[in-house]
Enzyme design. Structure first.
Site, mmCIF file in Angstrom:
data_model
loop_
_atom_site.group_PDB
_atom_site.id
_atom_site.type_symbol
_atom_site.label_atom_id
_atom_site.label_comp_id
_atom_site.label_asym_id
_atom_site.label_seq_id
_atom_site.Cartn_x
_atom_site.Cartn_y
_atom_site.Cartn_z
ATOM 1 C CG HIS A 47 2.978 -7.207 14.213
ATOM 2 N ND1 HIS A 47 3.709 -7.538 14.046
ATOM 3 C CD2 HIS A 47 2.110 -7.855 13.613
ATOM 4 C CE1 HIS A 47 4.026 -8.081 12.725
ATOM 5 N NE2 HIS A 47 2.681 -9.121 12.803
ATOM 6 C CG ASP A 84 5.832 -4.642 15.742
ATOM 7 O OD1 ASP A 84 6.723 -5.063 15.882
ATOM 8 O OD2 ASP A 84 4.919 -4.614 14.777
HETATM 9 C C1 GLO Z 1 2.698 -14.336 8.169
HETATM 10 C C2 GLO Z 1 2.661 -13.466 7.482
HETATM 11 C C3 GLO Z 1 2.202 -11.871 8.870
HETATM 12 C C4 GLO Z 1 1.440 -11.118 8.627
HETATM 13 C C5 GLO Z 1 1.146 -9.658 10.271
HETATM 14 C C6 GLO Z 1 0.918 -8.660 9.594
HETATM 15 O O1 GLO Z 1 2.721 -15.632 7.845
HETATM 16 O O2 GLO Z 1 2.427 -12.713 6.844
HETATM 17 O O3 GLO Z 1 3.762 -11.674 8.947
HETATM 18 O O4 GLO Z 1 1.697 -10.533 7.419
HETATM 19 O O5 GLO Z 1 1.699 -10.472 11.256
HETATM 20 O O6 GLO Z 1 -0.435 -9.183 10.136
#
Ligand code: GLO
Ligand code: MG
Length: 344
Positions: free
Chosen positions: A49, A52
């Site tokens: 993210h 992150d």
């Molecule tokens: C939630 C999502 C989340 C995304 C992550 C990347 O249900 O799967 O984990 O994959 O935030 O954008």
């Protein structure tokens, strides 16, 4: 065979175990320490993210954000890791309470667009060209709260804005039908791909298919993958598992339904997924019961299961499959697959 596939996960996949009904049960592991675990667990790529990589980025200037992201790039270099993608986290800030790009408040929409540009800056600094868009709150709790036609127009405009901001990036939309919203505007692979075709440069817009999200939509993840592969839109995947229609579980790959996992591996392997640098991405959570020292097993186990299923997919007697298919003896085909999975 392990060398043919490269695996990735995000730092949020090593987590402290809190859920909506209870607090954390494990100690927080610092980001730098998490990075040290990747190679040991058999992973080469880090999913990010934006925050992150640059925590607290909303309080920093664009220049400061890039500087911090470059420091993270150095940490990755030190560990021999690649950044797979960066995703704008548009669901935690007060300005995204009612969604970002589709919020009814123009100031909030503006925030979402600005934040997405900073996310692209971070991706460039981390040396990846892939942006993942999980459209978490782009939907409604009640039908009348937003205009669904306008919402899709706004989503397309937001993607256009990102494509125009940097000509080198690609965007993988990650569809999900619900949670945190009652209904989202981009619930399935088909919706995500159709949204791509509304934008200024459809070539650069594809999908990130998450197994659990397809299952939550009542669909088969391997068929969703086949659909995206037919359009050459499968930019990345989020493999995991899901035990029926309930909250998004992010279970270890193959743990709820091994055959459904086998079918995903089979179609990916058949159509050379990964040959153009795509990672086998995981989005899995450790069970809340897991103790500190063993709270990364869900990652290595998911990878092990994937590789084992590649072997099983390649050793399946395809001529037998063809003969049974030609004969329309699908009961026998059913048994062939089950016997194969049982090692019988
Ligand atoms: C939630 C999502 C989340 C995304 C992550 C990347 O249900 O799967 O984990 O994959 O935030 O954008
Ligand atoms: Mg995901």
């Amino acid at each position: 065979m392990a060398g043919e596939y490269r695996f990735s996960f995000g730092p949020w996949n090593i987590h402290e175990g809190s859920d909506p009904f209870g607090p954390t049960v494990r100690r927080k592991i610092a980001f730098a320490k998490k990075l040290k675990l990747y190679k040991k667990l058999g992973f080469d790529g880090v999913q990010f993210h934006d925050d992150d990589a640059v925590p607290g980025m909303d309080k920093l200037t664009a220049r400061q954000i890039v500087k911090e992201a470059k420091d993270v790039r150095k940490m990755l270099d030190g560990e021999g890791l690649a950044a797979e993608f960066v995703a704008p986290r548009l669901w935690e800030n007060p300005q995204t309470i009612d969604g970002g790009y589709t919020s009814n408040d123009p100031a909030c929409r503006k925030y979402a667009r600005e934040r997405s540009r900073r996310c692209i800056d971070i991706a460039v600094a981390l040396k990846t060209d892939l942006i993942v868009l999980w459209l978490a709150r782009e939907g409604t709790y009640i039908r009348e709260a937003k205009d669904s036609k306008l919402a899709v127009d706004r989503l397309a405009e937001a993607v256009d804005d990102m494509l125009a901001y940097h000509s080198g990036i690609k965007i993988a939309i990650e569809p999900k039908p619900n949670e945190p919203m009652d209904h989202t505007y981009i619930p399935t692979t088909g919706h995500a791909m159709a949204l791509g075709y509304l934008t200024r440069d459809p070539k650069r817009v594809g999908v990130n298919i998450e197994s659990a999200h397809a299952i939550l939509a009542g669909l088969d993840p391997s068929d969703e993958m086949g659909f995206a592969l037919a359009y050459d839109k499968l930019f990345t995947v989020h493999l995991n598992d899901q035990n029926g229609l309930k909250f998004d579980q992010d279970k270890s790959f193959g743990s709820a339904n091994l055959r459904r996992a086998f079918d995903q591996v089979r179609i990916l392997d058949k159509y050379d997924y990964g040959q153009r640098g795509e990672f086998v991405g995981l989005d899995v959570k450790a069970m809340r019961t897991q103790k500190q020292a063993t709270a990364t097993k869900h990652l290595s186990n998911s990878r092990t299961v994937f590789l084992k299923l590649v072997e099983l997919s390649r050793s399946l007697d395809e001529s037998r499959v063809e003969a049974l298919t030609a004969d329309r003896d699908y009961e026998e085909l059913d048994l062939l697959i089950m016997n194969h999975l049982m090692g019988a």
